[in-house]
Design a protein around this motif. Structure first.
Motif, mmCIF file in Angstrom:
data_model
loop_
_atom_site.group_PDB
_atom_site.id
_atom_site.type_symbol
_atom_site.label_atom_id
_atom_site.label_comp_id
_atom_site.label_asym_id
_atom_site.label_seq_id
_atom_site.Cartn_x
_atom_site.Cartn_y
_atom_site.Cartn_z
ATOM 1 N N ASN A 43 -9.813 49.848 110.324
ATOM 2 C CA ASN A 43 -9.610 50.056 111.760
ATOM 3 C C ASN A 43 -8.886 48.873 112.386
ATOM 4 O OD1 ASN A 43 -11.044 52.387 111.389
ATOM 5 N ND2 ASN A 43 -12.814 51.760 112.599
ATOM 6 N N GLN A 44 -8.334 49.110 113.565
ATOM 7 C CA GLN A 44 -7.731 48.026 114.315
ATOM 8 C C GLN A 44 -8.827 47.222 115.021
ATOM 9 O OE1 GLN A 44 -4.839 49.806 116.971
ATOM 10 N NE2 GLN A 44 -3.228 49.656 115.441
ATOM 11 N N ARG A 45 -8.496 45.994 115.351
ATOM 12 C CA ARG A 45 -9.428 45.166 116.117
ATOM 13 C C ARG A 45 -9.573 45.775 117.514
ATOM 14 N NH1 ARG A 45 -8.838 38.707 115.731
ATOM 15 N NH2 ARG A 45 -8.752 39.402 113.534
ATOM 16 N N GLU A 46 -10.810 45.847 117.983
ATOM 17 C CA GLU A 46 -11.056 46.476 119.279
ATOM 18 C C GLU A 46 -11.943 45.594 120.148
ATOM 19 O OE1 GLU A 46 -13.138 50.162 118.598
ATOM 20 O OE2 GLU A 46 -14.968 49.162 117.937
ATOM 21 N N LEU A 47 -11.782 45.765 121.444
ATOM 22 C CA LEU A 47 -12.591 45.013 122.398
ATOM 23 C C LEU A 47 -14.038 45.487 122.344
ATOM 24 C CD1 LEU A 47 -11.733 44.094 126.010
ATOM 25 C CD2 LEU A 47 -13.797 45.404 125.586
ATOM 26 N N VAL A 48 -14.952 44.532 122.395
ATOM 27 C CA VAL A 48 -16.376 44.836 122.515
ATOM 28 C C VAL A 48 -16.848 44.485 123.929
ATOM 29 C CG1 VAL A 48 -18.698 44.335 121.670
ATOM 30 C CG2 VAL A 48 -16.775 44.422 120.067
ATOM 31 N N ALA A 49 -16.665 43.229 124.306
ATOM 32 C CA ALA A 49 -17.091 42.774 125.634
ATOM 33 C C ALA A 49 -16.354 41.494 125.972
ATOM 34 C CB ALA A 49 -18.593 42.529 125.672
ATOM 35 N N THR A 50 -15.966 41.363 127.229
ATOM 36 C CA THR A 50 -15.347 40.131 127.684
ATOM 37 C C THR A 50 -15.975 39.697 129.004
ATOM 38 O OG1 THR A 50 -13.592 41.293 128.850
ATOM 39 C CG2 THR A 50 -13.125 40.619 126.581
ATOM 40 N N MET A 51 -15.830 38.413 129.278
ATOM 41 C CA MET A 51 -16.355 37.848 130.514
ATOM 42 C C MET A 51 -15.309 36.948 131.134
ATOM 43 S SD MET A 51 -19.642 35.360 131.083
ATOM 44 C CE MET A 51 -20.825 36.670 131.335
#
Length: 115
Positions: A43-51
């Protein structure tokens, strides 16, 4: 240069919890955002959570209500509290920092959730 060091990954059963930590060091001047991305095999790298460093958070729909990102009491640290883990959460989790439009990545930490 900015260095990101992650810790806290491991093997957990479905329904369990883990906490990931990321500590930033080096040429830290003005952080825009810190966060977590993940990449599962194939899979491609994906966003989980950002702040945003002012506090605003953003979560992937797949983790909303289960994961929480927060800043640590130590300077330039961020945590990812992961609850109700599912096998599909299995991936390498990467810490990410954006400063002055430059993106930095950690080396990654493996999270494996068994069914």
């Amino acid at each position: 240069q900015v260095r990101l060091v992650e810790s806290g990954g491991g093997l957990v059963q479905a329904g369990g919890s883990l906490r990931l930590s990321c500590a930033a060091s080096g040429s830290i001047r003005a952080i825009n955002t810190m966060g977590w991305y993940r990449q599962a095999p194939g899979n491609q790298r994906e966003l989980v959570a950002t702040m945003q460093w002012g506090g605003r958070t953003n979560y992937a729909d797949s983790v909303k209500g289960r994961f929480t990102i927060n800043r640590g009491t130590a300077q330039n640290t961020v945590y990812l509290e992961m609850n109700s883990l599912k096998p599909e959460d299995t991936a390498i989790y990467y810490c990410n920092l954006v400063q002055s439009a430059v993106t930095f990545w950690g080396q990654g930490t493996q999270v494996t959730v068994s069914s």
